[in-house]
Write a protein that holds these residues in place. Sequence first.
Motif, PDB file in Angstrom:
ATOM      1  N   ARG A  11      -8.139  14.931   3.392  1.00  0.00           N
ATOM      2  CA  ARG A  11      -8.773  14.307   2.213  1.00  0.00           C
ATOM      3  C   ARG A  11     -10.286  14.199   2.421  1.00  0.00           C
ATOM      4  NH1 ARG A  11      -9.543   8.658   1.750  1.00  0.00           N
ATOM      5  NH2 ARG A  11      -9.553   7.674   3.800  1.00  0.00           N
ATOM      6  N   SER A  14     -11.890  11.108   4.161  1.00  0.00           N
ATOM      7  CA  SER A  14     -11.183  10.739   5.390  1.00  0.00           C
ATOM      8  C   SER A  14     -12.089  10.003   6.383  1.00  0.00           C
ATOM      9  CB  SER A  14     -10.639  12.024   6.040  1.00  0.00           C
ATOM     10  OG  SER A  14     -10.498  11.854   7.440  1.00  0.00           O
ATOM     11  N   TYR A  15     -11.606   8.872   6.877  1.00  0.00           N
ATOM     12  CA  TYR A  15     -12.367   8.141   7.910  1.00  0.00           C
ATOM     13  C   TYR A  15     -12.499   8.977   9.186  1.00  0.00           C
ATOM     14  CZ  TYR A  15     -11.650   4.104   4.893  1.00  0.00           C
ATOM     15  OH  TYR A  15     -11.642   3.259   3.811  1.00  0.00           O
ATOM     16  N   ASN A  16     -11.479   9.774   9.463  1.00  0.00           N
ATOM     17  CA  ASN A  16     -11.554  10.609  10.670  1.00  0.00           C
ATOM     18  C   ASN A  16     -12.621  11.687  10.540  1.00  0.00           C
ATOM     19  OD1 ASN A  16      -9.289   9.870  12.716  1.00  0.00           O
ATOM     20  ND2 ASN A  16      -8.455   9.541  10.667  1.00  0.00           N
ATOM     21  N   GLU A  76      -3.365   8.351  12.057  1.00  0.00           N
ATOM     22  CA  GLU A  76      -2.000   8.037  12.503  1.00  0.00           C
ATOM     23  C   GLU A  76      -1.113   7.999  11.270  1.00  0.00           C
ATOM     24  OE1 GLU A  76      -1.011   5.356  15.861  1.00  0.00           O
ATOM     25  OE2 GLU A  76      -0.177   4.067  14.289  1.00  0.00           O
ATOM     26  N   SER A  78       2.845   7.522  10.345  1.00  0.00           N
ATOM     27  CA  SER A  78       4.182   7.160  10.823  1.00  0.00           C
ATOM     28  C   SER A  78       4.250   7.144  12.346  1.00  0.00           C
ATOM     29  CB  SER A  78       5.235   8.125  10.251  1.00  0.00           C
ATOM     30  OG  SER A  78       5.125   8.188   8.852  1.00  0.00           O
ATOM     31  N   PHE A  79       3.246   6.473  12.931  1.00  0.00           N
ATOM     32  CA  PHE A  79       3.171   6.255  14.386  1.00  0.00           C
ATOM     33  C   PHE A  79       2.924   7.545  15.174  1.00  0.00           C
ATOM     34  CE2 PHE A  79       5.495   1.920  15.064  1.00  0.00           C
ATOM     35  CZ  PHE A  79       4.788   1.374  14.002  1.00  0.00           C
ATOM     36  N   THR A 112      -6.476   2.682   9.090  1.00  0.00           N
ATOM     37  CA  THR A 112      -6.663   1.410   8.394  1.00  0.00           C
ATOM     38  C   THR A 112      -5.802   0.329   9.048  1.00  0.00           C
ATOM     39  OG1 THR A 112      -4.983   2.166   6.832  1.00  0.00           O
ATOM     40  CG2 THR A 112      -7.283   2.466   6.199  1.00  0.00           C
TER      41      THR A 112
HETATM   42  C1  LIG Z   1       1.878   9.267   5.452  1.00  0.00           C
HETATM   43  C2  LIG Z   1       1.027   8.149   6.019  1.00  0.00           C
HETATM   44  C3  LIG Z   1       1.485   7.438   7.100  1.00  0.00           C
HETATM   45  C4  LIG Z   1       0.702   6.436   7.676  1.00  0.00           C
HETATM   46  N1  LIG Z   1       1.131   5.805   8.809  1.00  0.00           N
HETATM   47  C5  LIG Z   1       0.283   4.981   9.470  1.00  0.00           C
HETATM   48  C6  LIG Z   1       0.624   4.477  10.765  1.00  0.00           C
HETATM   49  O1  LIG Z   1       1.667   4.754  11.318  1.00  0.00           O
HETATM   50  N2  LIG Z   1      -0.279   3.675  11.398  1.00  0.00           N
HETATM   51  C7  LIG Z   1      -1.498   3.349  10.834  1.00  0.00           C
HETATM   52  O2  LIG Z   1      -2.268   2.645  11.453  1.00  0.00           O
HETATM   53  N3  LIG Z   1      -1.840   3.811   9.617  1.00  0.00           N
HETATM   54  C8  LIG Z   1      -0.980   4.620   8.922  1.00  0.00           C
HETATM   55  N4  LIG Z   1      -1.343   5.139   7.704  1.00  0.00           N
HETATM   56  C9  LIG Z   1      -2.602   4.712   7.096  1.00  0.00           C
HETATM   57  C10 LIG Z   1      -3.749   5.556   7.620  1.00  0.00           C
HETATM   58  O3  LIG Z   1      -4.275   4.926   8.769  1.00  0.00           O
HETATM   59  C11 LIG Z   1      -4.853   5.650   6.549  1.00  0.00           C
HETATM   60  O4  LIG Z   1      -4.324   6.290   5.385  1.00  0.00           O
HETATM   61  C12 LIG Z   1      -6.065   6.387   7.069  1.00  0.00           C
HETATM   62  O5  LIG Z   1      -7.097   6.222   6.135  1.00  0.00           O
HETATM   63  C13 LIG Z   1      -5.743   7.880   7.276  1.00  0.00           C
HETATM   64  O6  LIG Z   1      -6.821   8.559   7.870  1.00  0.00           O
HETATM   65  P1  LIG Z   1      -7.983   9.274   7.029  1.00  0.00           P
HETATM   66  O7  LIG Z   1      -8.838   8.173   6.437  1.00  0.00           O
HETATM   67  O8  LIG Z   1      -8.720  10.085   8.017  1.00  0.00           O
HETATM   68  O9  LIG Z   1      -7.328  10.102   5.941  1.00  0.00           O
HETATM   69  C14 LIG Z   1      -0.562   6.121   7.107  1.00  0.00           C
HETATM   70  C15 LIG Z   1      -1.000   6.837   5.985  1.00  0.00           C
HETATM   71  C16 LIG Z   1      -0.229   7.838   5.458  1.00  0.00           C
HETATM   72  C17 LIG Z   1      -0.770   8.654   4.285  1.00  0.00           C
END
Ligand SMILES: Cc1cc2nc3c(=O)[nH]c(=O)nc-3n(C[C@H](O)[C@H](O)[C@H](O)COP(=O)(O)O)c2cc1C
Length: 180
Positions: A11, A14-16, A76, A78-79, A112
């Motif tokens: 996305r 994305s924070y990453n 992350e 789903s862990f 998050t």
């Molecule tokens: C399918 C899915 C699963 C997620 N599972 C976790 C998780 O296991 N642990 C967690 O801390 N955040 C989880 N999140 C939240 C993500 O940390 C959050 O969406 C984050 O912004 C994703 O990284 P990005 O900003 O780089 O896209 C999940 C998000 C999604 C979409």
Amino acid sequence: MKVLAISGALRKDSYNTLALRAAQKLAPAGISISIADISQIPLYDEDVRSGGDPAAVSALKAQIHAADAVLIATPEYSFSMPGVLKNTLDWLARPPEPLFNGKVVAILGASTGLVGTARAQYHLRQVLQGMSAFTVNRPEIFIREAAGKFSATGELTDEATAKLIVEQLDALQKLKARVG
Ligand SMILES: Cc1cc2nc3c(=O)[nH]c(=O)nc-3n(C[C@H](O)[C@H](O)[C@H](O)COP(=O)(O)O)c2cc1C
């Protein structure tokens, strides 16, 4: 040292990916970081691979081959790490070229949630071990509750994280010097 950075998120906000952009700006003299695009990497299919790598895979392999080191930012899901990242690494793990064998790699992650991708990062470390990479052990970078650590325009605002990124890039450079 030329570093190829890979974000495990597709996305645009994305924070990453933002953390990797911050690393580009924070990189000490002598380190340049470019960010790869993995959005066109197809789902891994051995039947496709046996007929030759798809163009997006070949392009990414060439970028990794040309890089002295790799920096991976993983969300992350789903862990664990997201499927798009694992899928990309699966393409890169296949013969004939042992791309990550002896490659130096640093990893970080932003979520998050409260543990800042720790669970995903340990899975990623395990996968990189399977690929015979050398990973930077410390400092680890777990960007937890990431929404509060970037500005509305996507700049990293958390000084402690910025300091860790500089330290990790320094550790990556030192590891590269040791490994050769
Ligand atoms: C399918 C899915 C699963 C997620 N599972 C976790 C998780 O296991 N642990 C967690 O801390 N955040 C989880 N999140 C939240 C993500 O940390 C959050 O969406 C984050 O912004 C994703 O990284 P990005 O900003 O780089 O896209 C999940 C998000 C999604 C979409």
